[in-house]
Design a protein around this motif. Sequence first.
Motif, PDB file in Angstrom:
ATOM      1  N   THR A 182       6.708-101.214 119.783  1.00  0.00           N
ATOM      2  CA  THR A 182       6.653-101.090 118.322  1.00  0.00           C
ATOM      3  C   THR A 182       7.810-100.227 117.807  1.00  0.00           C
ATOM      4  N   VAL A 183       8.189 -99.197 118.589  1.00  0.00           N
ATOM      5  CA  VAL A 183       9.371 -98.404 118.233  1.00  0.00           C
ATOM      6  C   VAL A 183      10.623 -99.270 118.306  1.00  0.00           C
ATOM      7  N   GLY A 184      10.712-100.081 119.362  1.00  0.00           N
ATOM      8  CA  GLY A 184      11.870-100.952 119.522  1.00  0.00           C
ATOM      9  C   GLY A 184      11.985-101.975 118.408  1.00  0.00           C
ATOM     10  N   LYS A 185      10.856-102.555 118.016  1.00  0.00           N
ATOM     11  CA  LYS A 185      10.860-103.542 116.934  1.00  0.00           C
ATOM     12  C   LYS A 185      11.331-102.912 115.630  1.00  0.00           C
ATOM     13  N   ALA A 186      10.830-101.711 115.339  1.00  0.00           N
ATOM     14  CA  ALA A 186      11.268-101.005 114.129  1.00  0.00           C
ATOM     15  C   ALA A 186      12.772-100.752 114.170  1.00  0.00           C
ATOM     16  N   THR A 187      13.280-100.424 115.353  1.00  0.00           N
ATOM     17  CA  THR A 187      14.701-100.106 115.489  1.00  0.00           C
ATOM     18  C   THR A 187      15.575-101.346 115.345  1.00  0.00           C
ATOM     19  N   VAL A 188      15.145-102.469 115.915  1.00  0.00           N
ATOM     20  CA  VAL A 188      15.911-103.713 115.751  1.00  0.00           C
ATOM     21  C   VAL A 188      15.947-104.107 114.275  1.00  0.00           C
ATOM     22  N   GLY A 189      14.806-103.974 113.590  1.00  0.00           N
ATOM     23  CA  GLY A 189      14.780-104.274 112.161  1.00  0.00           C
ATOM     24  C   GLY A 189      15.729-103.387 111.379  1.00  0.00           C
ATOM     25  N   LEU A 190      15.740-102.088 111.709  1.00  0.00           N
ATOM     26  CA  LEU A 190      16.662-101.163 111.049  1.00  0.00           C
ATOM     27  C   LEU A 190      18.108-101.547 111.352  1.00  0.00           C
ATOM     28  N   ALA A 191      18.389-101.899 112.613  1.00  0.00           N
ATOM     29  CA  ALA A 191      19.747-102.293 113.002  1.00  0.00           C
ATOM     30  C   ALA A 191      20.206-103.517 112.212  1.00  0.00           C
ATOM     31  N   ASN A 192      19.334-104.509 112.087  1.00  0.00           N
ATOM     32  CA  ASN A 192      19.697-105.718 111.345  1.00  0.00           C
ATOM     33  C   ASN A 192      19.978-105.405 109.878  1.00  0.00           C
ATOM     34  N   TYR A 193      19.156-104.522 109.300  1.00  0.00           N
ATOM     35  CA  TYR A 193      19.392-104.124 107.908  1.00  0.00           C
ATOM     36  C   TYR A 193      20.740-103.410 107.767  1.00  0.00           C
ATOM     37  N   LEU A 194      20.998-102.434 108.635  1.00  0.00           N
ATOM     38  CA  LEU A 194      22.234-101.656 108.529  1.00  0.00           C
ATOM     39  C   LEU A 194      23.466-102.539 108.693  1.00  0.00           C
ATOM     40  N   ASN A 195      23.417-103.458 109.641  1.00  0.00           N
ATOM     41  CA  ASN A 195      24.580-104.328 109.874  1.00  0.00           C
ATOM     42  C   ASN A 195      24.823-105.301 108.723  1.00  0.00           C
ATOM     43  N   LYS A 196      23.772-105.669 108.018  1.00  0.00           N
ATOM     44  CA  LYS A 196      23.931-106.579 106.875  1.00  0.00           C
ATOM     45  C   LYS A 196      24.450-105.869 105.631  1.00  0.00           C
ATOM     46  N   HIS A 197      24.125-104.594 105.490  1.00  0.00           N
ATOM     47  CA  HIS A 197      24.384-103.910 104.218  1.00  0.00           C
ATOM     48  C   HIS A 197      25.419-102.794 104.299  1.00  0.00           C
ATOM     49  N   HIS A 198      25.900-102.460 105.499  1.00  0.00           N
ATOM     50  CA  HIS A 198      26.849-101.355 105.630  1.00  0.00           C
ATOM     51  C   HIS A 198      27.941-101.708 106.636  1.00  0.00           C
ATOM     52  N   ASP A 199      29.139-101.238 106.359  1.00  0.00           N
ATOM     53  CA  ASP A 199      30.245-101.389 107.307  1.00  0.00           C
ATOM     54  C   ASP A 199      30.244-100.209 108.276  1.00  0.00           C
ATOM     55  N   ASN A 200      30.373-100.496 109.549  1.00  0.00           N
ATOM     56  CA  ASN A 200      30.441 -99.457 110.587  1.00  0.00           C
ATOM     57  C   ASN A 200      29.337 -98.406 110.437  1.00  0.00           C
ATOM     58  N   PRO A 201      28.083 -98.826 110.428  1.00  0.00           N
ATOM     59  CA  PRO A 201      26.994 -97.858 110.238  1.00  0.00           C
ATOM     60  C   PRO A 201      26.851 -96.901 111.419  1.00  0.00           C
ATOM     61  N   SER A 202      26.274 -95.749 111.137  1.00  0.00           N
ATOM     62  CA  SER A 202      25.992 -94.760 112.183  1.00  0.00           C
ATOM     63  C   SER A 202      24.646 -94.112 111.885  1.00  0.00           C
ATOM     64  N   VAL A 203      23.966 -93.662 112.941  1.00  0.00           N
ATOM     65  CA  VAL A 203      22.616 -93.106 112.811  1.00  0.00           C
ATOM     66  C   VAL A 203      22.508 -91.854 113.674  1.00  0.00           C
ATOM     67  N   VAL A 204      21.941 -90.784 113.116  1.00  0.00           N
ATOM     68  CA  VAL A 204      21.653 -89.582 113.896  1.00  0.00           C
ATOM     69  C   VAL A 204      20.151 -89.553 114.166  1.00  0.00           C
ATOM     70  N   ILE A 205      19.776 -89.154 115.391  1.00  0.00           N
ATOM     71  CA  ILE A 205      18.386 -89.265 115.840  1.00  0.00           C
ATOM     72  C   ILE A 205      17.905 -87.925 116.393  1.00  0.00           C
ATOM     73  N   ALA A 206      16.727 -87.493 115.930  1.00  0.00           N
ATOM     74  CA  ALA A 206      16.108 -86.253 116.407  1.00  0.00           C
ATOM     75  C   ALA A 206      14.693 -86.546 116.888  1.00  0.00           C
ATOM     76  N   TYR A 207      14.117 -85.587 117.595  1.00  0.00           N
ATOM     77  CA  TYR A 207      12.759 -85.760 118.120  1.00  0.00           C
ATOM     78  C   TYR A 207      12.128 -84.388 118.311  1.00  0.00           C
ATOM     79  N   ASP A 208      10.791 -84.354 118.181  1.00  0.00           N
ATOM     80  CA  ASP A 208      10.086 -83.084 118.327  1.00  0.00           C
ATOM     81  C   ASP A 208       9.469 -82.965 119.717  1.00  0.00           C
ATOM     82  N   THR A 209       8.537 -82.034 119.882  1.00  0.00           N
ATOM     83  CA  THR A 209       7.999 -81.714 121.206  1.00  0.00           C
ATOM     84  C   THR A 209       6.852 -82.617 121.633  1.00  0.00           C
ATOM     85  N   ARG A 210       6.495 -83.591 120.835  1.00  0.00           N
ATOM     86  CA  ARG A 210       5.368 -84.463 121.180  1.00  0.00           C
ATOM     87  C   ARG A 210       5.639 -85.254 122.452  1.00  0.00           C
TER      88      ARG A 210
END
Length: 543
Positions: free
Chosen positions: A60-88
């Motif tokens: 489900t995390v992967g599916k959300a990420t592929v969807g985000l990737a498809n959106y970014l590639n359609k609407h932005h040139d050379n997109p970039s993403v910063v990713i953080a995570y907590d202690t869970r």
Amino acid sequence: MNDRYNKWLNDNGISESDKEILKNMTDKEKEESFSSDLEFGTAGIRGLMGLGSNKMNKYTVGKATVGLANYLNKHHDNPSVVIAYDTRNNSSDYALDAALILNYYGIKTYLFKEYTSTPELSFAVKYLNCTSGIVITSSHNPKEYNGYKVYNNKGGQIVPPEDDLIIKEVNSLDNFESLKYAPKNNELFYITPDEVHESFVKENERAIINKELLDKYAKDIKVTYSSLHGVGIKTAKELLDKYKFNYNIVKEQCIYDGNFTTAPEPNPEYEKNYELGIKYAKENDSDIIILTDPDADRVGAMYKVNNEYKQINGNLIGALFANYILENKNITNNSYMIKSIVSTPLVSKMCKEKGIKCYEVLTGCKNIANKRNELIDKDYLFGFEESLGYMFNINVNDKNGFSSMLSFLEILCYCKSKDITLNDYIENIFKKYGYYKEETLSFVYSGLDGKDVINNYMNSFRNDTIKFDKKHTKKDYLKEENELHTNALKYVFEDNSWIMLRPSGTEPKIKVYLGVKCDSEVSSINELNELKSQINEIFKVEN
């Protein structure tokens, strides 16, 4: 349910080892795991961890990420993403998966090398000039949960129309075969540079109005701090050390622990999470106990009154911050504040007295951030929601436990300079504006029929099947045709008390907000208890 279950069993994107786990599920486990799909909502996904269509897992995390990737590639040139995570538990794995999927789809990523707070992720998006951000966290939920929040290029959580476009991309994916991962040593994979954290710590100091107060009085302010097993301890210690506050930490709770061993429900709103802190506070004779939740975007506190510790709720914290800002910053005709519709009207009254606007938005600090972005040419002072979320005028476009901590401590330094206690400061506010008192009640309805129970209650209030005897006006936010359109009801009674109801957007519960304004503290307590009794009777709760 069976259709979803069989679809997973036959999906080539599901590993054979996970298919074996699926085959061994009991009927009850199948029902719990496949009764629905985990929907990508207005800011991302959140749910119980485990295999299944309605749970947080690598698929489900992967599916959300592929969807985000498809959106970014359609609407932005050379997109970039910063990713953080907590202690869970699993947070770091989900974060790495997201980075490598984005890399596979041609998107540059910055991954934090260690546990990182949500406000630092918000800051990093703008600092690194990224197109988007992701943080893996479930905030203050119990250990069984995790979540995936998406941020826009302004460092705020996604809002319309961007969220709708991303949701459309996620929902268009019919299977998990599109989950492809680049190797970790690929040219688009970067570790977030250390300077981001260093700059974030400095950015929090911009919330301080009068540094001279801290320089002079911080050493006399005694503090006890707990990160509730989350990410907050590193940044909190750096700030407390810099200004030389006299502090101790709740050692058992300042250990990274995704099981939240000493705080199974790690929410700073819950009084039980202060029990260990009180022990340490008494040893240090602390003036205040400060807690941040696991991703350090919320802050809660207890303060000392007559050698005992009294919890201060989210509305009063917001009023304290607002009052201090209004009394100590330069205010112009362009100045303004923002609060959520469920938060105390006391701040609106403060702003009105100063001749400035206090805007109301729907619950969620993403809505405060969005309103702030709309009013970019005006002088933003402060925004808050009653659930311990506070946003100051710094380059963090989300609630922030660290700037909140510093602001709290500045107020204590101010009190020290005036030779008054924090309790005196609070009493002076009430004497000036009236004794406002609020409380939030939550009624949980889990299980498969929980959503129906919640909807039935809301419909009964909406249709006056459930009604109040006292004379009142009722506002139905479903009838609003503007940005305040939402499933919520507000009752305002002739004595200025009020009740508001709405379903939670992240948990299976109805939240009921109660508020009163009286001429004395005793009257406000009595009137609030009367409202509380009425609501508990409606929801069949014993007092």
